[in-house]
Write a protein that holds these residues in place. Structure first.
Motif, PDB file in Angstrom:
ATOM      1  N   GLU A  81      -0.452  12.770  -9.044  1.00  0.00           N
ATOM      2  CA  GLU A  81       0.822  12.137  -8.703  1.00  0.00           C
ATOM      3  C   GLU A  81       0.832  10.674  -9.135  1.00  0.00           C
ATOM      4  O   GLU A  81       1.830  10.171  -9.634  1.00  0.00           O
ATOM      5  N   ARG A 127       2.234   6.806 -15.881  1.00  0.00           N
ATOM      6  CA  ARG A 127       2.781   7.101 -17.212  1.00  0.00           C
ATOM      7  C   ARG A 127       4.273   6.819 -17.287  1.00  0.00           C
ATOM      8  O   ARG A 127       4.827   6.697 -18.369  1.00  0.00           O
ATOM      9  N   SER A 178      -1.106   7.838 -22.700  1.00  0.00           N
ATOM     10  CA  SER A 178      -0.806   8.989 -21.832  1.00  0.00           C
ATOM     11  C   SER A 178      -2.077   9.607 -21.265  1.00  0.00           C
ATOM     12  O   SER A 178      -2.019  10.453 -20.378  1.00  0.00           O
ATOM     13  N   HIS A 222      -6.287  -2.525  -4.477  1.00  0.00           N
ATOM     14  CA  HIS A 222      -5.321  -1.809  -3.657  1.00  0.00           C
ATOM     15  C   HIS A 222      -5.052  -2.612  -2.399  1.00  0.00           C
ATOM     16  O   HIS A 222      -5.924  -2.724  -1.528  1.00  0.00           O
ATOM     17  N   LEU A 223      -3.891  -3.245  -2.364  1.00  0.00           N
ATOM     18  CA  LEU A 223      -3.453  -4.044  -1.227  1.00  0.00           C
ATOM     19  C   LEU A 223      -4.362  -5.242  -0.958  1.00  0.00           C
ATOM     20  O   LEU A 223      -4.208  -5.939   0.034  1.00  0.00           O
ATOM     21  N   MET A 227       6.491  -3.013 -12.061  1.00  0.00           N
ATOM     22  CA  MET A 227       6.154  -2.595 -10.706  1.00  0.00           C
ATOM     23  C   MET A 227       5.348  -3.688 -10.002  1.00  0.00           C
ATOM     24  O   MET A 227       4.362  -4.186 -10.523  1.00  0.00           O
ATOM     25  N   ASN A 228       5.804  -4.049  -8.819  1.00  0.00           N
ATOM     26  CA  ASN A 228       5.116  -5.071  -8.032  1.00  0.00           C
ATOM     27  C   ASN A 228       4.204  -4.403  -7.016  1.00  0.00           C
ATOM     28  O   ASN A 228       4.661  -3.746  -6.094  1.00  0.00           O
ATOM     29  N   LEU A 229       2.912  -4.570  -7.207  1.00  0.00           N
ATOM     30  CA  LEU A 229       1.940  -3.905  -6.326  1.00  0.00           C
ATOM     31  C   LEU A 229       1.434  -4.830  -5.225  1.00  0.00           C
ATOM     32  O   LEU A 229       0.483  -4.501  -4.525  1.00  0.00           O
ATOM     33  N   GLY A 230       2.051  -5.983  -5.121  1.00  0.00           N
ATOM     34  CA  GLY A 230       1.672  -6.903  -4.059  1.00  0.00           C
ATOM     35  C   GLY A 230       0.878  -8.078  -4.574  1.00  0.00           C
ATOM     36  O   GLY A 230       0.382  -8.074  -5.700  1.00  0.00           O
ATOM     37  N   PRO A 231       0.755  -9.111  -3.727  1.00  0.00           N
ATOM     38  CA  PRO A 231       0.150 -10.374  -4.159  1.00  0.00           C
ATOM     39  C   PRO A 231      -1.323 -10.261  -4.572  1.00  0.00           C
ATOM     40  O   PRO A 231      -1.795 -11.060  -5.383  1.00  0.00           O
ATOM     41  N   HIS A 279      -5.878  11.262  -9.789  1.00  0.00           N
ATOM     42  CA  HIS A 279      -4.831  11.629  -8.828  1.00  0.00           C
ATOM     43  C   HIS A 279      -3.560  11.907  -9.634  1.00  0.00           C
ATOM     44  O   HIS A 279      -2.938  10.989 -10.161  1.00  0.00           O
ATOM     45  N   ASP A 315      -1.094   9.368 -11.543  1.00  0.00           N
ATOM     46  CA  ASP A 315      -1.119   9.314 -13.007  1.00  0.00           C
ATOM     47  C   ASP A 315       0.272   9.518 -13.585  1.00  0.00           C
ATOM     48  O   ASP A 315       0.652   8.874 -14.562  1.00  0.00           O
ATOM     49  N   LYS A 316       1.019  10.411 -12.967  1.00  0.00           N
ATOM     50  CA  LYS A 316       2.403  10.649 -13.401  1.00  0.00           C
ATOM     51  C   LYS A 316       3.207   9.364 -13.254  1.00  0.00           C
ATOM     52  O   LYS A 316       3.968   8.984 -14.136  1.00  0.00           O
ATOM     53  N   HIS A 317       2.994   8.685 -12.133  1.00  0.00           N
ATOM     54  CA  HIS A 317       3.692   7.428 -11.883  1.00  0.00           C
ATOM     55  C   HIS A 317       3.256   6.361 -12.901  1.00  0.00           C
ATOM     56  O   HIS A 317       4.090   5.640 -13.452  1.00  0.00           O
TER      57      HIS A 317
END
Lengths: 194, 194
Positions: free
Chosen positions: A89, A95, A81, A45-46, A174-178, A87, A91-93
């Protein structure tokens, strides 16, 4: 008599295969019923911490002979699925079509192509991982944890393995960062001998 | 200030336009936030705002419904046909229903894992977890499509009002923007207000 036994065995195998499509003529079935197996993932994460999650629903089987490791095989099927990062919200993302797009790609799958023994009881499990509609060769660095009789009349063998995949290799846009371009997969597998 | 048989009171008018503006803003924000990139400044803020404002709208709508029931409902304009009356009434009921369903499904997304909903970091609306499997996905899909339906229906509602204003040249819209009718009605109005 022997012929009949073979027929019976074949029939039961076919029946078994129909009841549990993930079961081939393999020696071990992954113990997901007793939840002595898990498929986890972690991603940074980041770049500041690890975010972990898992897939709650999966199944599979493997054959394993410690005397002839290279003849071993493993196949794992994952219900995408069932992704769970504790979490709703998120998990929805996950999926959704930014990540796993589970409506289109409901399953992920790993099928080994070759297993080689390395020093110190380590294994290199090569195979094809199909995820998000993309099939790619990966290598899982695995190790045997242990095997033997369980207290209830069965026989079990267990392994752990890790691998790292790039999100872009699997067309996850989705780009979650370097610091978060790769996700690590961790498999803890216990199989019950059939 | 209060509704009469002819006019909407300023409180009803205020509730109507505040709800309208809030709903349009929430729709725009919701539409915008789901495609934000991970490092976008609004990635975290937009959903927090969406949920906080959504909760305030819920309170507003409760007050509005209570107020509506405590008030006279202005009568239909005599120039409205019986079909127009029926359609208007039906549209109003469905609009109310949609607004509440969208708020409820929104709540069910964010609380599917027992987490509450933080309102402007001031207080937390408690969550009660999931009532169905994959609640966040099911609720999310319903939330999304009902929101599109609401905006479509609200547009129809607005077009109908404009049609009454510019084509039929009646007082349908005037009543909701607080413009009083200059004629005998005023006297009648005064009598009822006192």
């Amino acid at each position: 008599m022997k012929n009949m036994m073979t027929k019976l065995a074949t029939a039961s195998l076919i029946t078994g295969a129909m009841l549990m499509p993930t079961v081939n003529a393999a020696d071990y079935v992954i113990d997901n019923k007793g939840a002595h197996a898990s498929i986890n993932f972690k991603i940074k994460h980041l770049g500041y911490s690890w975010l972990t999650g898992r897939f709650d629903k999966f199944g599979g089987n493997f054959s394993y002979d410690p005397a002839n490791v290279s003849a071993s095989k493993i196949e794992v099927n994952i219900d995408t699925s069932s992704v769970n990062s504790n979490h709703a919200e998120r998990d929805k993302h996950l999926r959704g079509d930014d990540f796993l797009d589970v409506n289109t790609f409901a399953n992920a799958k790993f099928v080994s192509t070759s297993i080689t023994e390395k020093a110190g009881g380590k294994l290199a499990v090569s195979g094809v991982l199909t995820l998000h509609g993309v099939s790619k060769n990966i290598v899982i660095d695995a190790e045997t944890i242990g095997e033997g009789k369980d207290p209830w009349g069965g026989y079990r063998a267990g392994f752990s393995g890790t691998t790292s995949i790039a999100l872009t290799d699997y067309a996850i846009k989705m780009n979650l960062g370097p610091a978060s371009t790769h996700v690590q997969l961790e498999l803890h597998i216990e199989g019950k001998k059939q | 200030m209060y509704n009469t048989r002819i006019h909407y009171g300023y409180i009803s008018i205020f509730f109507h336009w505040l709800a309208a503006a809030t709903i349009i803003a929430l729709f725009a924000l919701g539409y915008y936030m789901v495609d934000l990139t991970y490092y976008h400044q609004w990635y975290k803020t937009a959903p927090e705002l969406h949920k906080s404002i959504g909760f305030l709208l819920f309170i507003l709508m409760i007050v509005r419904v209570v107020w509506r029931h405590k008030q006279l409902t202005p009568e239909h304009l005599t120039s409205h046909s019986s079909l127009e009356r029926k359609m208007g009434k039906l549209t109003h009921s469905v609009l109310y229903l949609l607004i509440f369903l969208i708020m409820i499904t929104g709540y069910l997304i964010s609380t599917a894992d027992d987490r509450g909903i933080e309102v402007f970091e001031l207080f937390t609306v408690p969550g009660f977890g999931s009532f169905i499997e994959n609640q966040e996905d099911v609720a999310g899909l319903i939330h999304q499509w009902l929101a599109y339906t609401l905006i479509l229906l609200a547009s129809l509602h607005a077009i109908a009002a404009l049609k009454h204003h510019f084509i039929d040249k009646d007082n349908t819209l005037n009543r909701m923007i607080g413009r009083r009718q200059k004629n005998l009605n005023q006297a009648k109005d005064k009598m009822e207000n006192t």
